[in-house]
Motif scaffolding. Structure first.
Motif, PDB file in Angstrom:
ATOM      1  N   PHE A   1      -8.933  -1.593   0.619  1.00  0.00           N
ATOM      2  CA  PHE A   1      -7.985  -2.059  -0.397  1.00  0.00           C
ATOM      3  C   PHE A   1      -7.343  -3.340   0.108  1.00  0.00           C
ATOM      4  CE2 PHE A   1      -3.300  -1.643  -1.641  1.00  0.00           C
ATOM      5  CZ  PHE A   1      -3.448  -2.496  -2.716  1.00  0.00           C
TER       6      PHE A   1
ATOM      7  N   GLU B   1      -4.864  -6.444  -0.528  1.00  0.00           N
ATOM      8  CA  GLU B   1      -3.777  -7.022  -1.316  1.00  0.00           C
ATOM      9  C   GLU B   1      -3.201  -8.172  -0.511  1.00  0.00           C
ATOM     10  OE1 GLU B   1      -0.344  -4.515  -2.218  1.00  0.00           O
ATOM     11  OE2 GLU B   1       0.077  -5.834  -3.907  1.00  0.00           O
TER      12      GLU B   1
ATOM     13  N   GLY C   1      -2.650  -3.178  -5.957  1.00  0.00           N
ATOM     14  CA  GLY C   1      -1.347  -3.405  -5.413  1.00  0.00           C
ATOM     15  C   GLY C   1      -0.348  -3.996  -6.410  1.00  0.00           C
TER      16      GLY C   1
ATOM     17  N   GLU D   1      -0.095   1.621 -10.047  1.00  0.00           N
ATOM     18  CA  GLU D   1       1.113   2.439  -9.885  1.00  0.00           C
ATOM     19  C   GLU D   1       1.991   2.421 -11.134  1.00  0.00           C
ATOM     20  OE1 GLU D   1       3.168   1.699  -6.178  1.00  0.00           O
ATOM     21  OE2 GLU D   1       1.740   2.952  -5.114  1.00  0.00           O
TER      22      GLU D   1
ATOM     23  N   PRO E   1      -1.724  -0.868   3.494  1.00  0.00           N
ATOM     24  CA  PRO E   1      -2.475  -2.076   3.149  1.00  0.00           C
ATOM     25  C   PRO E   1      -3.507  -2.417   4.228  1.00  0.00           C
ATOM     26  CG  PRO E   1      -0.086  -2.466   3.038  1.00  0.00           C
ATOM     27  CD  PRO E   1      -0.312  -1.178   3.799  1.00  0.00           C
TER      28      PRO E   1
ATOM     29  N   TRP F   1       5.381  -5.408   5.322  1.00  0.00           N
ATOM     30  CA  TRP F   1       5.053  -3.986   5.213  1.00  0.00           C
ATOM     31  C   TRP F   1       4.386  -3.588   6.519  1.00  0.00           C
ATOM     32  CZ3 TRP F   1       4.942  -0.750   0.625  1.00  0.00           C
ATOM     33  CH2 TRP F   1       4.350   0.499   0.832  1.00  0.00           C
TER      34      TRP F   1
END
Ligand code: AHR
Length: 821
Positions: A23, A25, A249, A372, A485, A495
């Protein structure tokens, strides 16, 4: 001793071919400066421009959206902590010596750019770019440079150079920049010395005025010559993944219409792609765009999984919702993107792709509708997009953000996200065992241990592995998964943790990276029946008791631990005032901006304190309490050392105790019900069932908790009302799959001791076997830029396999045994 009995002839189901994916982002500056190795920061000079329709605080530190969500801006430098060691400048990353820099809207390169940078050079004047914490120069390496520039009145001489930190010119080119229209100027530079803290410098020998429309400096040597940073692509290759989810994301959602990811903004010549501010605190020029993502997929043989905005911005950040024309536009963009990827050259979008150098179609395997998003605002938009896209492109698999099938909507794949503690993942190794086999496929779209004293450790990786082995045992329904991430430029952490960390010249994978590479590299063909007998374990209760209420107006007295009086030792949140024998707690909400976790409990008015000073491992905690304002009172246990906290990055003090970081078990009474839960990540996570009680919380009652080795008993006025048991996790989690050669057994030992695992089989195997092993001297070990190989897999050859044999799994380890028939 644990026992695994494997029925290799009893096939449960074939392995899910795309189970492990990636994934990507653009977070933590994963794109520009990372996978997309632009070396000049603020190459379009637009970083200091606040996002469209947003207001800027007077000091430029914060912007606020029309809907009222605020984020740090800091003059376009992003998070305040990224400013550390970065001298102030009006044009982020650019510095002038004997020159004046002006951002000028009337000097834009094209209509997609917001400004150009006009520089008035005094004779010998210079402007410098410091890159993303240094322009990394490696001796012998070549770099491509281009710029769009124009002189004001007459042709001028402009030097462009790559320069060491001490000012030594490593290579330079002299351009004659002409007046009139913007022209493109190109050159290559070759570094002659290693200096990862270098700079890029323009100098003018004479007094001159030059406008710059767009500049770029990139390494010549990139992965398969397609422009991506080599070491990072090689790390991606090493994950053994099957698909790539992109481009987010939250950044897909954005925080306004203009900051959502929009397909048309990410194709075509990079200097003609509009830039926009990403959710993760910086502006992107979208050089890493749709075409580039598809090329990455092709180069790494990954199935593309494209996430589209379906008409709403991030619901956790004061959302905007789109309807009518705007929504139709987003839907059309989704259709155009699919055509760009898969249409032949005769289609309008396929023609564009051909012009970008890729006449053959790319693949497009999965589309996720939104990120999301949830609720009514999502559902009708999801349905609208699903119906149109499915009708036009039925071969693509579509992913919903939630279990929309429960609302009667067509749902092929439902996306689930879990960011949690190591214990959550270990305790939930059987999470999917009872899932409905007639429901949609599950995409475990984002997961990671983000809560815990030491994240990105071996322990986090093993806990995630326990969850993933549970996924492997249920890959008839959980068919895709991705850790999140993916990337982190360590100088720009927004993050933490992330699968792969890098600076401007080094990179490494966290232990989870290696765990995933092992699981993804050893898939087998069919999952076979496996029976696991192993000890069921639980966490220890150890630490201080506490008291908590969702609002102020909490009163308590006569608090004791093991019969000894105790008083407030940590005001975690709220104000606690002792008045004689009675303590009163009132709300004092902390100042907060930023992201509100969707579904997070309201915590601003919470009052919370720990009592006493000794971290007991077993105790009787008694207190009399009442509340004047709240509907509930909560008593907590195990809320002090050892801390287990949410940490935004490695620099956060692991001993910091606040409402964001605290984690404890708790007993809550609301007058009619007694609940036991675990509090962390600002949320209450229930354990077991609610018990009915009848208690008037407006009057003093005597509450008592007696801790046991495996839980605690809760009393009201001397009567036992609730027996709480801590969640359990198995000492060993395992899977077994067969392939043409033999049997692959994967086992995690999450305990602190070596575990003998007796393996029995229904077929003969050769005595010699290979084991891939991930372990370390301590469960808290992590990899770092300076020590990237502390937790990496090792290959061992063992002997002694047979129909029944014993394998010793080292403490805190993942073992993959390859048994040959
Ligand atoms: O992975 C980081 C973020 O977590 C993603 O942007 C979002 O989808 C989730 O909230």
């Amino acid at each position: 001793m644990s026992k695994l009995s494997i029925e290799s002839k009893n096939v449960r189901f074939p392995v899910a071919p795309d189970l492990y994916g990636l994934f990507f982002e653009d977070i933590n500056r994963a794109g520009d400066s990372g996978l997309y190795p632009e070396m000049l920061r603020n190459r379009s000079f637009e970083d200091s421009i606040p996002p469209e329709r947003c207001t800027l605080s007077e000091d430029g530190s914060v912007f606020t959206t029309p809907m009222g969500w605020s984020d740090q801006f800091n003059g376009g430098e992003g998070l305040a902590k990224w400013l550390d060691g970065v001298p102030p400048t009006p044009v982020p990353a650019w510095y002038a010596d004997s020159a004046v820099m002006t951002l000028d809207e009337s000097e834009r390169l094209n209509e997609k750019r917001l400004v150009g940078m006009k520089v008035d050079f005094s004779p010998g004047g210079a402007v410098r770019n410091i890159g993303y914490r240094g322009v990394p120069l490696k001796s012998g390496n070549t770099y491509h440079f281009y710029m769009f520039a124009k002189a004001e009145n007459v042709p001028i001489t402009l030097n462009a150079a790559i320069v060491s930190k001490d000012g030594t010119i490593q290579d330079e080119t002299v351009f004659t920049v002409t007046p009139g229209q913007y022209e493109r100027y190109d050159c290559t530079f070759t570094a002659v010395a290693d200096d990862f803290d270098g700079e890029f410098v323009f100098t003018s020998p004479e007094k001159a005025t030059v406008c710059f429309g767009f500049v770029s400096l990139m390494p010549a040597d990139t992965y398969k010559g397609h422009g991506m940073r080599k070491d990072l692509m090689e790390l991606l290759e090493g994950v053994n993944a099957k698909f790539l989810r992109f481009p987010g994301g939250c950044i897909v959602e954005g925080f306004t219409y203009e900051t959502a990811m929009r397909f048309p903004n990410t194709i075509g010549p990079v200097w003609e792609r509009p830039s926009h501010t990403l959710m993760w605190h910086y502006r992107t020029t979208n050089g890493l765009g749709f075409h580039e993502y598809l090329q990455i997929c092709e180069d790494l043989n990954l199935e593309p999984m494209y996430v589209i905005n379906c008409g709403l911005t991030c619901q956790g950040r004061e959302p905007e919702f789109f309807e009518g024309e705007e929504l139709e536009q987003l839907l059309q963009e989704a259709l155009d993107a699919i055509e760009y990827a898969t249409g032949d050259s005769s289609t309008p979008m396929g023609k564009l792709r051909t012009e970008m150098g890729h006449p053959e179609p790319f693949r497009m395997s999965y589309i996720e509708i939104g990120n999301e998003n949830a609720g009514d605002e999502y559902n009708w938009r999801y349905k609208k997009f699903y119906d149109v896209l499915k009708a036009k492109h039925p071969q693509i698999k579509y992913i919903s953000n939630t279990h929309t099938e429960l609302d009667g909507l067509p749902t092929e794949i439902a996306d689930e996200h879990y960011y949690n503690t190591p214990e959550f993942f270990a305790e939930n190794t059987h999470f999917y065992d009872d899932y409905d086999r007639t429901g949609p496929e599950i995409f475990l779209g984002e997961y990671a241990v983000t809560v815990g004293a030491v994240t990105a450790s071996l322990y986090s990786a093993l806990a995630e592995a326990m969850f993933l082995l549970g996924v492997e045992n249920n890959q008839d329904i959980v068919t895709t998964s991705a850790y999140a991430p993916l990337f982190q430029n360590v100088g720009y952490t927004a993050w933490y943790p992330n699968l792969i960390a890098f600076d401007n010249h080094r990179s490494y994978g966290i232990p989870t990276y290696h765990m995933l590479s092992m699981l993804g590299g050893n898939r087998g063909k069919e999952v076979v029946k496996l029976n696991v007998e192993t000890e069921k374990l639980h966490r220890d209760i150890a630490g201080l008791p506490g008291i908590f209420s969702p609002k102020g107006g909490l009163f308590f007295r006569n608090a004791t631990v093991n019969g000894k009086p105790v008083s407030v030792s940590n005001e975690v949140q709220g104000r606690f005032t002792q008045n004689g024998n009675e303590c009163r707690a009132d709300s004092a909400p902390p100042a907060r901006t930023g992201y509100v976790f969707p579904g997070a409990d309201a915590i601003d008015n919470v009052v919370f304190a720990t009592l006493g000073n000794n971290a007991e491992t077993c105790y009787t905690y008694e207190v009399e309490a009442k509340t004047s304002e709240s509907d509930s009172i909560t008593l907590t246990v195990w809320c002090h050392r050892p801390f287990s906290v949410f940490r935004i990055d490695e620099t956060q003090d692991p001993d910091e105790l606040n409402i964001d970081s605290i984690r404890c078990f708790e007993w809550t009474l609301n007058g009619t019900a007694s609940t036991v839960s675990e509090f962390y990540y600002k949320r209450h996570h229930p354990i077991g069932k609610e018990v009915p009680v009848s208690v008037n919380l407006k009057e003093y009652n005597a509450f008592k908790i007696i801790t046991r080795e495996d839980g605690f008993d809760c009393y009201i006025n001397g009567t036992l009302v609730h027996e709480a048991y801590l969640p359990k996790y198995p000492a060993v989690a395992a899977t077994a799959a067969t392939d043409d050669d033999g049997i692959i057994v994967k086992a995690v030992n999450i305990t602190e001791a070596e575990e003998a695992i007796e393996i029995s089989l229904d077929c003969a195997v050769q005595p010699d076997y290979e084991v891939e092993l991930l372990t370390a001297t301590d469960r808290d070990e992590v990899n770092t830029l300076d020590a990237p190989n502390t937790v990496v897999p090792a290959i061992k050859t063992l002997t002694g396999a047979g129909k029944t044999f014993t394998y010793s799994a080292p403490a805190y380890s993942l073992s993959i045994l390859k048994l040959k028939k």
